[in-house]
Design a protein around this motif. Structure first.
Motif, short mmCIF file in Angstrom:
data_model
loop_
_atom_site.label_atom_id
_atom_site.label_comp_id
_atom_site.label_asym_id
_atom_site.label_seq_id
_atom_site.Cartn_x
_atom_site.Cartn_y
_atom_site.Cartn_z
N ILE A 192 -50.36 74.73 48.56
CA ILE A 192 -50.93 74.34 47.46
C ILE A 192 -52.47 74.39 47.91
CG2 ILE A 192 -51.94 73.04 45.24
CD1 ILE A 192 -49.55 71.58 45.83
N ALA A 193 -53.48 75.14 47.21
CA ALA A 193 -54.85 75.28 47.86
C ALA A 193 -55.74 74.33 47.03
CB ALA A 193 -54.96 76.96 47.65
N PRO A 194 -56.76 73.59 46.98
CA PRO A 194 -57.86 72.57 46.96
C PRO A 194 -58.41 73.26 45.59
CG PRO A 194 -57.79 72.62 49.06
CD PRO A 194 -56.79 73.48 48.85
N PRO A 195 -58.64 72.67 44.94
CA PRO A 195 -59.52 74.21 43.49
C PRO A 195 -60.50 73.67 44.36
CG PRO A 195 -58.65 71.85 42.56
CD PRO A 195 -58.16 71.62 43.81
N VAL A 228 -52.26 77.15 42.40
CA VAL A 228 -53.26 78.23 43.35
C VAL A 228 -52.22 77.66 44.98
CG1 VAL A 228 -54.88 79.99 44.51
CG2 VAL A 228 -54.79 78.54 42.29
N TYR A 229 -51.83 78.98 45.21
CA TYR A 229 -50.90 78.72 46.83
C TYR A 229 -51.70 79.30 47.77
CZ TYR A 229 -47.36 76.36 44.26
OH TYR A 229 -46.97 75.54 42.31
N PHE A 230 -51.38 78.89 49.19
CA PHE A 230 -52.31 79.48 50.06
C PHE A 230 -51.03 80.69 50.68
CE2 PHE A 230 -53.94 75.44 51.00
CZ PHE A 230 -55.31 75.59 51.03
N PRO A 231 -51.15 82.03 51.61
CA PRO A 231 -50.10 83.06 51.42
C PRO A 231 -49.40 82.95 52.14
CG PRO A 231 -52.49 83.69 51.97
CD PRO A 231 -52.69 82.09 51.61
N ASP A 232 -49.36 81.29 52.87
CA ASP A 232 -47.71 81.04 53.83
C ASP A 232 -46.56 81.01 53.06
OD1 ASP A 232 -48.88 78.33 52.69
OD2 ASP A 232 -48.53 77.75 54.46
N VAL A 233 -46.87 80.78 51.22
CA VAL A 233 -45.25 80.31 50.79
C VAL A 233 -45.05 81.36 49.91
CG1 VAL A 233 -46.48 79.43 48.94
CG2 VAL A 233 -44.32 77.90 49.68
N CYS A 234 -45.64 82.58 49.97
CA CYS A 234 -45.50 83.79 49.23
C CYS A 234 -44.11 84.15 49.64
CB CYS A 234 -46.38 85.03 49.61
SG CYS A 234 -47.97 85.20 48.92
N GLN A 235 -43.45 84.20 50.39
CA GLN A 235 -42.49 84.88 50.83
C GLN A 235 -40.98 83.61 49.45
OE1 GLN A 235 -41.18 87.32 52.22
NE2 GLN A 235 -43.14 88.27 52.04
N GLN A 277 -40.71 76.72 30.36
CA GLN A 277 -40.07 75.52 31.52
C GLN A 277 -40.15 76.04 33.47
OE1 GLN A 277 -40.26 73.48 29.70
NE2 GLN A 277 -38.72 72.30 30.42
N ILE A 278 -39.04 77.38 32.94
CA ILE A 278 -39.06 77.79 34.26
C ILE A 278 -40.04 77.74 35.36
CG2 ILE A 278 -37.85 79.57 35.92
CD1 ILE A 278 -36.38 80.73 33.15
N GLU A 279 -41.23 78.50 34.40
CA GLU A 279 -42.80 78.59 35.41
C GLU A 279 -42.34 77.27 35.85
OE1 GLU A 279 -47.50 79.19 35.50
OE2 GLU A 279 -45.88 80.28 33.67
N LYS A 280 -42.99 76.32 35.01
CA LYS A 280 -43.70 74.43 35.11
C LYS A 280 -42.27 74.32 36.58
CE LYS A 280 -45.73 73.08 31.70
NZ LYS A 280 -45.72 72.51 30.27
N GLY A 281 -40.86 74.37 36.34
CA GLY A 281 -40.11 74.14 37.07
C GLY A 281 -40.19 74.54 38.74
N LEU A 282 -41.06 75.53 38.73
CA LEU A 282 -41.23 76.24 40.42
C LEU A 282 -42.32 75.74 40.68
CD1 LEU A 282 -40.63 80.47 39.75
CD2 LEU A 282 -38.71 78.44 40.07
N HIS A 283 -43.13 75.60 40.00
CA HIS A 283 -43.89 74.85 40.77
C HIS A 283 -44.34 73.34 40.95
CE1 HIS A 283 -47.11 77.88 39.54
NE2 HIS A 283 -46.48 77.48 38.13
N ALA A 284 -42.75 73.08 39.99
CA ALA A 284 -42.83 71.69 40.86
C ALA A 284 -42.03 71.57 41.72
CB ALA A 284 -42.19 70.44 39.57
N ARG A 285 -41.34 72.60 42.11
CA ARG A 285 -40.06 72.53 43.35
C ARG A 285 -41.04 72.89 44.69
NH1 ARG A 285 -35.62 77.14 44.12
NH2 ARG A 285 -35.44 76.91 46.56
N LEU A 286 -42.42 73.51 44.34
CA LEU A 286 -43.26 74.37 45.17
C LEU A 286 -43.66 72.92 45.45
CD1 LEU A 286 -43.94 77.31 44.15
CD2 LEU A 286 -43.72 77.29 46.71
#
Length: 57
Positions: free
Chosen positions: A19-22, A35-42, A2-11
Motif C-alpha cells: 500500500i503506497a502511503p498518501p 493506491v498500491y506499489f507495482p509489486d502487487v500488480c500480478q 462490495q466486491i471492490e471493497k472486499g478486494l481492497h480489504a484482502r490486499l
C-alpha cells in the motif's frame, strides 16, 4: 462496490507493504487510499481474473 471493497480489504491484509502511503501521491491523485506499489500488480490481476471467471459462469 462490495466486491471492490472486499478486494481492497484482502490486499490490505495479505500485502500490507504494497500500500503506497498518501504522501507519495497526494499532489498527483485525488484518491486518499487504495493506491498500491507495482509489486502487487500480478496479485491484483489474478484477483480480477477470478472475478471475471466467476461472472462468466
Amino acid at each position: 462496490m462490495q466486491i471492490e471493497k472486499g478486494l481492497h480489504a484482502r490486499l490490505k491484509a495479505e500485502h500490507p507493504d504494497s500500500i503506497a502511503p498518501p504522501e507519495l501521491y497526494a499532489g498527483e491523485l485525488r484518491v486518499k487510499s487504495e493506491v498500491y506499489f507495482p509489486d502487487v500488480c500480478q496479485v491484483i490481476f489474478a484477483m480480477l481474473d477470478a472475478i471475471e471467471a466467476e461472472e462468466d459462469r
